[in-house]
Design a protein around this motif. Structure first.
Motif, PDB file in Angstrom:
ATOM      1  N   VAL A  26      22.840  21.306  50.160  1.00  0.00           N
ATOM      2  CA  VAL A  26      24.032  21.907  50.744  1.00  0.00           C
ATOM      3  C   VAL A  26      25.208  21.453  49.911  1.00  0.00           C
ATOM      4  CG1 VAL A  26      25.462  22.079  52.815  1.00  0.00           C
ATOM      5  CG2 VAL A  26      22.982  21.854  53.033  1.00  0.00           C
ATOM      6  N   THR A  27      26.007  22.398  49.458  1.00  0.00           N
ATOM      7  CA  THR A  27      27.152  22.077  48.611  1.00  0.00           C
ATOM      8  C   THR A  27      28.435  22.429  49.340  1.00  0.00           C
ATOM      9  OG1 THR A  27      25.848  22.489  46.624  1.00  0.00           O
ATOM     10  CG2 THR A  27      28.237  22.461  46.365  1.00  0.00           C
ATOM     11  N   ALA A  46      21.518  16.443  49.203  1.00  0.00           N
ATOM     12  CA  ALA A  46      20.127  16.901  49.326  1.00  0.00           C
ATOM     13  C   ALA A  46      19.592  16.419  50.665  1.00  0.00           C
ATOM     14  CB  ALA A  46      19.295  16.360  48.177  1.00  0.00           C
ATOM     15  N   LEU A  47      19.081  17.346  51.456  1.00  0.00           N
ATOM     16  CA  LEU A  47      18.609  17.025  52.797  1.00  0.00           C
ATOM     17  C   LEU A  47      17.120  17.318  52.933  1.00  0.00           C
ATOM     18  CD1 LEU A  47      21.375  19.003  54.708  1.00  0.00           C
ATOM     19  CD2 LEU A  47      21.388  16.568  54.187  1.00  0.00           C
ATOM     20  N   PRO A  48      16.383  16.500  53.670  1.00  0.00           N
ATOM     21  CA  PRO A  48      14.999  16.862  53.967  1.00  0.00           C
ATOM     22  C   PRO A  48      14.996  18.069  54.910  1.00  0.00           C
ATOM     23  CG  PRO A  48      15.616  14.852  55.130  1.00  0.00           C
ATOM     24  CD  PRO A  48      16.774  15.214  54.257  1.00  0.00           C
ATOM     25  N   CYS A  49      14.155  19.045  54.640  1.00  0.00           N
ATOM     26  CA  CYS A  49      14.115  20.254  55.481  1.00  0.00           C
ATOM     27  C   CYS A  49      13.645  19.948  56.897  1.00  0.00           C
ATOM     28  CB  CYS A  49      13.230  21.310  54.829  1.00  0.00           C
ATOM     29  SG  CYS A  49      13.992  22.024  53.373  1.00  0.00           S
ATOM     30  N   SER A  92      21.074  13.350  57.039  1.00  0.00           N
ATOM     31  CA  SER A  92      21.967  12.760  56.046  1.00  0.00           C
ATOM     32  C   SER A  92      22.775  11.632  56.680  1.00  0.00           C
ATOM     33  CB  SER A  92      22.917  13.831  55.485  1.00  0.00           C
ATOM     34  OG  SER A  92      23.732  14.341  56.509  1.00  0.00           O
ATOM     35  N   TYR A  93      23.288  10.781  55.827  1.00  0.00           N
ATOM     36  CA  TYR A  93      24.256   9.788  56.274  1.00  0.00           C
ATOM     37  C   TYR A  93      25.613  10.443  56.150  1.00  0.00           C
ATOM     38  CZ  TYR A  93      20.510   6.382  55.825  1.00  0.00           C
ATOM     39  OH  TYR A  93      19.341   5.706  55.964  1.00  0.00           O
ATOM     40  N   ALA A  95      25.492  11.210  52.161  1.00  0.00           N
ATOM     41  CA  ALA A  95      24.375  10.688  51.366  1.00  0.00           C
ATOM     42  C   ALA A  95      23.090  11.190  52.011  1.00  0.00           C
ATOM     43  CB  ALA A  95      24.389   9.164  51.329  1.00  0.00           C
ATOM     44  N   SER A  96      22.099  11.412  51.201  1.00  0.00           N
ATOM     45  CA  SER A  96      20.814  11.894  51.706  1.00  0.00           C
ATOM     46  C   SER A  96      20.140  10.841  52.573  1.00  0.00           C
ATOM     47  CB  SER A  96      19.892  12.241  50.536  1.00  0.00           C
ATOM     48  OG  SER A  96      20.489  13.229  49.742  1.00  0.00           O
TER      49      SER A  96
END
Length: 172
Positions: free
Chosen positions: A73-74, A86-89, A137-138, A155-156
């Motif tokens: 996600v940007t 970057a995230l885990p789906c 995410s953090y 942060a991821s």
């Protein structure tokens, strides 16, 4: 197989909502997610605000290994510079509900915002990222003293890290 949803040429407002148990997006995005990313998943009628929740899509675990997939996600950062997280789906897009059957499916965690509700926000690209985003995410929300404006940092967060960074128990 990579899928990209590019909204860089459109104004998109994202609200980070710690009190919302789901995430919400425009109906066109949720439909594209069902059709293009999870075509073998199950779909159900659109859910509306204020009614009992039912996932709009489910994801069969045997077909889609979400624990191995990554969502990027940007956001537009300071000065319009891109900030990508970057995230885990799983748990951002879908996750298991131990009380829900069938247990071989993950339930979708992004629901449609009704068009009438969306356009009342002033535009059609209103998104609400709820707990699935915060569990993926953090997120640090900062409100420094003036003249500095508020800001957000990301942060991821991966499942193997969740217990690694645990706050100590409260000691009165």
């Amino acid at each position: 197989m990579a899928h990209e949803f590019d909204f860089s040429n459109e104004f998109v407002e994202v609200v980070l909502d710690t009190g919302c148990s789901l995430s919400y997006a425009p109906p066109a995005f949720v439909q594209a997610l069902q059709r293009d990313v999870f075509p073998q998943g199950k779909t159900s009628p659109a859910h509306t605000f204020g009614q009992h929740w039912q996932p709009e899509y489910t994801v069969p675990s045997s077909v889609y290994p979400l624990n191995q997939w990554v969502c990027e996600v940007t956001f537009a950062g300071k000065g319009g510079e891109p900030v990508t997280v970057a995230l885990p789906c799983d748990p951002f897009l879908a996750t298991f509900d131990p009380a829900w059957t069938p247990s071989d499916h993950r339930e979708g965690l992004i629901c449609s915002i009704p068009v009438s509700r969306n356009t009342s926000m002033g535009h059609e690209n209103f998104w609400r990222f709820g707990l699935p985003f915060f569990q993926s995410s953090y997120v640090a929300l900062h409100q420094p003293k003036p003249p500095m404006p508020p800001y957000v940092r990301f942060a991821s967060q991966w499942s193997g890290e969740r217990m690694k960074y645990r706050l100590p128990d409260y000691a009165p």
